[in-house]
Design a protein around this motif. Structure first.
Motif, PDB file in Angstrom:
ATOM      1  N   TYR A  62       0.816  -1.218   0.000  1.00  0.00           N
ATOM      2  CA  TYR A  62       0.000   0.000   0.000  1.00  0.00           C
ATOM      3  C   TYR A  62       0.852   1.273   0.000  1.00  0.00           C
ATOM      4  CZ  TYR A  62      -4.310  -2.571   0.212  1.00  0.00           C
ATOM      5  OH  TYR A  62      -5.357  -3.392  -0.109  1.00  0.00           O
ATOM      6  N   THR A  63       2.098   1.176   0.406  1.00  0.00           N
ATOM      7  CA  THR A  63       3.000   2.318   0.252  1.00  0.00           C
ATOM      8  C   THR A  63       3.206   2.622  -1.232  1.00  0.00           C
ATOM      9  OG1 THR A  63       4.143   1.871   2.347  1.00  0.00           O
ATOM     10  CG2 THR A  63       5.320   3.204   0.719  1.00  0.00           C
ATOM     11  N   ILE A  64       3.402   1.566  -2.021  1.00  0.00           N
ATOM     12  CA  ILE A  64       3.546   1.739  -3.471  1.00  0.00           C
ATOM     13  C   ILE A  64       2.253   2.300  -4.064  1.00  0.00           C
ATOM     14  CG2 ILE A  64       3.902   0.526  -5.661  1.00  0.00           C
ATOM     15  CD1 ILE A  64       5.580  -1.529  -4.080  1.00  0.00           C
ATOM     16  N   TYR A  65       1.121   1.751  -3.642  1.00  0.00           N
ATOM     17  CA  TYR A  65      -0.169   2.174  -4.187  1.00  0.00           C
ATOM     18  C   TYR A  65      -0.464   3.635  -3.850  1.00  0.00           C
ATOM     19  CZ  TYR A  65      -5.190   1.975  -5.252  1.00  0.00           C
ATOM     20  OH  TYR A  65      -6.444   2.212  -5.782  1.00  0.00           O
ATOM     21  N   PHE A  66      -0.229   4.025  -2.596  1.00  0.00           N
ATOM     22  CA  PHE A  66      -0.473   5.404  -2.197  1.00  0.00           C
ATOM     23  C   PHE A  66       0.479   6.369  -2.893  1.00  0.00           C
ATOM     24  CE2 PHE A  66      -3.354   5.787   1.648  1.00  0.00           C
ATOM     25  CZ  PHE A  66      -4.004   4.587   1.407  1.00  0.00           C
ATOM     26  N   ASP A  67       1.720   5.940  -3.115  1.00  0.00           N
ATOM     27  CA  ASP A  67       2.675   6.770  -3.852  1.00  0.00           C
ATOM     28  C   ASP A  67       2.188   6.984  -5.280  1.00  0.00           C
ATOM     29  OD1 ASP A  67       5.504   7.919  -4.327  1.00  0.00           O
ATOM     30  OD2 ASP A  67       5.382   6.325  -5.825  1.00  0.00           O
TER      31      ASP A  67
END
Length: 434
Positions: A318-323
């Motif tokens: 989700y860090t990748i997705y939010f970025d």
């Protein structure tokens, strides 16, 4: 032939806290009966020692520390970290503040054993706020700024068109929650085939009430679009299922003279982990000519009994997705906020709900492409994408901002295509035959 018009005008026309006390932390949710972190009133606040982290990524460190403290049952540290995260978190801040906000919710639910109640509340709130117009606007905007979903549409449509070439009676079984957004392009391609236009039966399998309500609006639009394209068309929405594991061959109404294609976009993860092999065998019993599978590239399954390891993987994904959302949408975008809020249900489900107890929704336990390949190989043979389909996907990616790329299979045993964001695989697409 360029089949990348998934985001074209044709598709648009179709969709027309308080401080810790001796007795613990008190975090009140706003607007629902589910407890949730408060929105911070401190603009630009960072963790006290954030200066030690040159990259400024304080959220991951604090969240993982808190998850570890929960695993070790260190109540003093849990209380301190929950309070600190609550002061820093905000759904309207930067990427770190948002991650802290949504993961803090799951941590609090885990600590208070309230995950299932919170999950059901989040589902209820989503159901009340969903309408055809709001969903249509969200989907079209997301497809406009990101290939996260259109990548799978283009890859799957291309593979199905090639596998079904020459057939005159088609039956596509759509097991996905994509709300039919991939089918206008396929209908147009069928209408322009050199041979006789085939008859298409499209069966859409629905398991969630959110999707079921929207499908009532989509049905007449699909039928009208097929008439405009001149494609003989039969459309069926199959609802009434509580879980995908209840799906059977008999309920799908498969006929012997039909060329079957099974389209699974984000579908396999929705099946309970222990039932996935049986579900794949059910698909095999349909004797399809082609099976297309698209899943997000994350592993929330193999580590489900190790809370910290599962938490770290969930946070990584989700860090990748939010970025990606941060770089794709304007800071004040309502669509971005809606997409982020949708993540909260998945995060709570994975991290704060007991898999063995019914929490009222499909499974959210993703697996990586390599894990799905092992299961799928027990029933099917992988098919490599043709050069034409790969060209179509590359043409699609060129429409978006830099950062997106396509990764092809590296070895003979590798299967499918990977969509990557800043060189991180995020979505896996594959094709299979009996």
């Amino acid at each position: 032939m360029d089949r990348t018009n998934s985001i074209s005008s044709k598709e648009a026309a179709f969709l027309h806290v308080t401080n810790p006390q001796n007795n613990g932390i008190h975090l009140e949710m706003q607007g629902t009966n589910c407890r949730q972190p408060q929105e911070s009133n401190i603009t630009g606040l960072r963790s006290p020692d954030s200066g030690e982290n040159s990259d400024g990524k304080w959220a991951s460190r604090l969240l993982i520390e808190c998850a570890t403290a929960m695993s070790e049952k260190d109540s003093t540290k849990i209380h301190h970290l929950l309070w600190m995260l609550n002061e820093l978190a905000s759904p309207y801040g930067d990427c770190d503040q948002k991650l802290a906000f949504y993961f803090l919710q799951s941590l609090f639910c885990k600590a208070t054993d309230s995950g299932q109640r919170c999950y059901k509340t989040l589902i209820s709130v989503a159901e009340k706020s969903h309408s055809f117009d709001s969903v249509r606007k969200l989907i079209l905007k997301f497809q406009e700024v990101s290939p996260w979903t259109t990548f799978g549409h283009v890859a799957s449509n291309g593979a199905m068109l090639e596998a079904l070439e020459g057939e005159n009676k088609l039956h596509i079984i759509d097991i996905s929650n994509t709300l039919c957004t991939q089918w206008p392009t396929l209908l147009e391609a069928l209408a322009t085939r050199n041979d006789e236009t085939p008859h298409l039966k499209l069966t859409v399998v629905v398991t969630t009430s959110i999707v079921e309500s929207v499908m009532k609006e989509i049905t007449p639009r699909m039928e009208k679009f097929a008439r405009l394209m001149g494609v003989p068309f039969e459309f069926r929405v199959m609802n009434g299922l509580n879980f995908l594991g209840e799906l059977t061959k008999d309920s799908l109404g498969v006929q012997d003279d039909e060329a079957i294609a099974v389209n699974c976009i984000g579908a396999l993860k929705r099946v309970d982990v222990e039932e996935r092999r049986a579900f794949i065998q059910m698909i095999q019993s349909l004797r399809p000519k082609v099976v297309t599978v698209v899943e997000e590239e994350a592993d929330f399954s193999s580590s489900r009994n190790d809370f910290v390891k599962c938490f770290e993987e969930c946070l990584r994904f989700y860090t990748i997705y939010f970025d990606m959302l941060e770089e794709s949408f304007a800071p004040t975008s309502n669509e971005r906020l809606m997409l982020e809020r949708e993540c909260s249900r998945s995060i709570v489900s994975v991290l704060a709900c007991d898999d063995e107890v019914d929490h009222g929704g499909d499974s959210e336990r993703r697996e990586r492409g390599s894990q799905w390949s092992v299961k799928l190989r027990e029933a099917f043979v992988p098919v490599r994408y043709s050069d034409d389909v790969v060209d179509d996907v590359n043409a699609l990616l060129r429409r978006y901002r830099t950062g997106w790329s396509l990764v092809l299979p590296a070895g003979a045993d590798d299967v499918g295509l990977y969509l990557t964001w800043k060189e991180e695989p995020v979505v896996w697409a594959s094709v299979w035959k009996p």
